[in-house]
Write a protein that holds these residues in place. Structure first.
Motif, mmCIF file in Angstrom:
data_model
loop_
_atom_site.group_PDB
_atom_site.id
_atom_site.type_symbol
_atom_site.label_atom_id
_atom_site.label_comp_id
_atom_site.label_asym_id
_atom_site.label_seq_id
_atom_site.Cartn_x
_atom_site.Cartn_y
_atom_site.Cartn_z
ATOM 1 N N GLU A 246 84.675 7.234 80.384
ATOM 2 C CA GLU A 246 84.942 8.297 82.190
ATOM 3 C C GLU A 246 84.009 9.239 81.752
ATOM 4 O OE1 GLU A 246 86.739 7.038 84.684
ATOM 5 O OE2 GLU A 246 88.087 5.890 82.787
ATOM 6 N N GLU A 247 83.458 10.031 83.218
ATOM 7 C CA GLU A 247 82.926 10.994 83.431
ATOM 8 C C GLU A 247 83.851 12.492 82.425
ATOM 9 O OE1 GLU A 247 81.020 12.576 86.918
ATOM 10 O OE2 GLU A 247 83.131 13.032 87.682
ATOM 11 N N ALA A 248 82.965 13.084 81.914
ATOM 12 C CA ALA A 248 83.921 13.923 80.977
ATOM 13 C C ALA A 248 83.457 15.532 81.363
ATOM 14 C CB ALA A 248 83.886 13.494 79.847
ATOM 15 N N ALA A 249 83.833 16.737 80.410
ATOM 16 C CA ALA A 249 84.006 17.705 81.001
ATOM 17 C C ALA A 249 84.041 18.031 79.536
ATOM 18 C CB ALA A 249 84.742 18.293 81.984
ATOM 19 N N MET A 250 82.467 19.493 79.763
ATOM 20 C CA MET A 250 82.582 20.251 78.035
ATOM 21 C C MET A 250 83.104 21.419 78.812
ATOM 22 S SD MET A 250 81.879 18.171 75.578
ATOM 23 C CE MET A 250 81.619 18.427 74.637
ATOM 24 N N VAL A 251 83.847 22.362 78.330
ATOM 25 C CA VAL A 251 84.700 23.774 78.299
ATOM 26 C C VAL A 251 84.262 24.653 77.412
ATOM 27 C CG1 VAL A 251 86.803 24.963 78.647
ATOM 28 C CG2 VAL A 251 86.839 22.236 78.817
ATOM 29 N N ARG A 252 83.655 25.556 78.386
ATOM 30 C CA ARG A 252 82.505 26.688 77.936
ATOM 31 C C ARG A 252 84.005 28.211 78.154
ATOM 32 N NH1 ARG A 252 78.789 24.418 76.055
ATOM 33 N NH2 ARG A 252 77.395 22.451 77.202
ATOM 34 N N PRO A 253 83.345 29.139 77.043
ATOM 35 C CA PRO A 253 84.283 30.169 77.548
ATOM 36 C C PRO A 253 83.928 30.502 78.573
ATOM 37 C CG PRO A 253 83.468 30.009 75.716
ATOM 38 C CD PRO A 253 83.014 29.096 76.076
ATOM 39 N N ALA A 254 83.338 30.317 79.152
ATOM 40 C CA ALA A 254 82.739 31.287 80.847
ATOM 41 C C ALA A 254 83.828 30.398 81.881
ATOM 42 C CB ALA A 254 81.959 30.926 81.450
ATOM 43 N N LEU A 255 84.514 29.234 81.862
ATOM 44 C CA LEU A 255 84.945 28.306 82.658
ATOM 45 C C LEU A 255 86.748 28.604 82.287
ATOM 46 C CD1 LEU A 255 86.109 25.975 84.907
ATOM 47 C CD2 LEU A 255 86.165 24.992 82.787
ATOM 48 N N VAL A 256 87.174 28.778 81.167
ATOM 49 C CA VAL A 256 88.090 29.967 80.525
ATOM 50 C C VAL A 256 88.471 31.275 81.207
ATOM 51 C CG1 VAL A 256 90.164 30.074 78.783
ATOM 52 C CG2 VAL A 256 88.526 28.579 78.574
ATOM 53 N N ALA A 257 87.355 31.659 81.287
ATOM 54 C CA ALA A 257 87.661 33.137 82.205
ATOM 55 C C ALA A 257 87.593 33.301 83.379
ATOM 56 C CB ALA A 257 86.420 34.181 81.531
ATOM 57 N N MET A 258 87.179 32.036 83.884
ATOM 58 C CA MET A 258 87.321 32.297 85.789
ATOM 59 C C MET A 258 88.671 31.836 85.913
ATOM 60 S SD MET A 258 87.288 30.003 87.639
ATOM 61 C CE MET A 258 87.260 28.208 86.883
ATOM 62 N N ALA A 259 89.311 30.858 84.970
ATOM 63 C CA ALA A 259 90.776 30.630 85.301
ATOM 64 C C ALA A 259 91.880 31.202 84.684
ATOM 65 C CB ALA A 259 90.956 29.051 84.815
ATOM 66 N N ILE A 260 91.102 32.587 84.018
ATOM 67 C CA ILE A 260 92.434 33.673 83.492
ATOM 68 C C ILE A 260 92.538 34.371 85.017
ATOM 69 C CG2 ILE A 260 92.853 35.533 82.168
ATOM 70 C CD1 ILE A 260 91.898 33.578 80.000
ATOM 71 N N LYS B 52 91.605 33.747 87.609
ATOM 72 C CA LYS B 52 91.974 33.338 88.923
ATOM 73 C C LYS B 52 93.689 33.140 89.006
ATOM 74 C CE LYS B 52 91.596 29.424 91.503
ATOM 75 N NZ LYS B 52 90.947 28.145 92.641
ATOM 76 N N ALA B 53 94.023 32.962 87.753
ATOM 77 C CA ALA B 53 95.469 32.759 87.847
ATOM 78 C C ALA B 53 96.372 34.424 87.736
ATOM 79 C CB ALA B 53 96.098 32.178 85.990
ATOM 80 N N LEU B 54 95.530 35.355 87.396
ATOM 81 C CA LEU B 54 95.713 36.350 87.253
ATOM 82 C C LEU B 54 96.034 36.918 88.626
ATOM 83 C CD1 LEU B 54 94.161 38.250 84.522
ATOM 84 C CD2 LEU B 54 96.436 37.730 84.647
ATOM 85 N N HIS B 55 94.659 36.824 90.063
ATOM 86 C CA HIS B 55 94.958 37.296 90.917
ATOM 87 C C HIS B 55 95.991 35.981 92.147
ATOM 88 C CE1 HIS B 55 91.269 38.706 90.114
ATOM 89 N NE2 HIS B 55 92.313 39.267 91.128
ATOM 90 N N SER B 56 96.356 35.563 91.377
ATOM 91 C CA SER B 56 97.360 34.095 91.775
ATOM 92 C C SER B 56 98.999 34.427 91.358
ATOM 93 C CB SER B 56 97.049 32.712 91.547
ATOM 94 O OG SER B 56 96.073 32.745 92.169
ATOM 95 N N GLY B 57 98.963 35.897 90.966
ATOM 96 C CA GLY B 57 100.233 36.353 90.845
ATOM 97 C C GLY B 57 100.456 35.787 89.088
ATOM 98 N N TRP B 58 100.019 35.264 88.415
ATOM 99 C CA TRP B 58 100.270 35.082 86.422
ATOM 100 C C TRP B 58 100.415 36.363 85.732
ATOM 101 C CZ3 TRP B 58 97.022 34.328 82.391
ATOM 102 C CH2 TRP B 58 97.588 33.976 80.677
ATOM 103 N N LEU B 59 101.737 36.599 85.234
ATOM 104 C CA LEU B 59 101.741 37.959 84.251
ATOM 105 C C LEU B 59 102.005 37.480 83.091
ATOM 106 C CD1 LEU B 59 104.325 39.656 86.906
ATOM 107 C CD2 LEU B 59 102.327 40.130 86.638
#
Length: 123
Positions: free
Chosen positions: A66-80, A82-89
C-alpha cells in the motif's frame, strides 16, 4: 502506560523533551493496510498521559504494498504542537489522548511513497 526507552527517540519541542516511538512490527490490521500508521508520544522524564497519533497513511512495511509514509521528526514535532493546542496535558496522569492527523496535516511533513508495482516477467 509508559513508552519503553528501548526503541524510542527523543525530541525537543518548546524546550520540553518528549519520547516517541512507532511499533517495530506492524499489527495484523496494519500489515494488511486496514489500520493506519500510529506513533506514541509522552514526556521523557516524568511520563504522564500518552499521546497516540494516527496518520492517514500506511506503514512502509505493509504486506500488500500500500501507499506508505516515512515519519520524520518535523512531523512528530507538529503533532505534539497540535495536541498541546488541542488541550493535551502531558504531565497529568490519565488515559491516553488520541490525535488523528489528516492528509492536509501531513502535506510536506511526511514522505508519502506510492505503492510498489510488480511487473511479471516471461522467461
Amino acid at each position: 502506560m509508559a513508552i519503553p526507552k528501548k526503541g524510542s527517540r527523543l525530541i525537543t519541542v518548546d524546550d520540553v523533551v518528549y519520547r516517541w516511538r512507532i511499533r517495530h512490527k506492524p499489527t495484523y490490521g496494519q500489515g494488511i493496510g486496514e489500520s493506519p500508521l500510529r506513533l506514541a508520544v509522552q514526556l521523557a522524564d516524568a511520563p504522564g498521559r500518552v499521546l497516540l497519533v494516527s496518520l492517514r497513511c500506511h506503514r512502509p512495511d505493509t504486506w500488500l504494498g500500500e501507499e506508505a509514509a516515512m515519519v520524520r521528526p518535523a512531523l512528530v514535532a507538529m503533532a505534539i504542537t497540535k495536541a498541546l493546542h488541542s488541550g493535551w496535558l502531558p504531565s497529568q496522569r490519565g488515559s491516553q489522548v488520541r490525535l488523528d492527523l489528516s492528509r492536509d496535516d501531513l502535506a510536506g511533513l511526511a514522505e508519502i511513497r506510492p505503492a510498489l508495482s510488480f511487473t511479471r516477467f516471461r522467461a
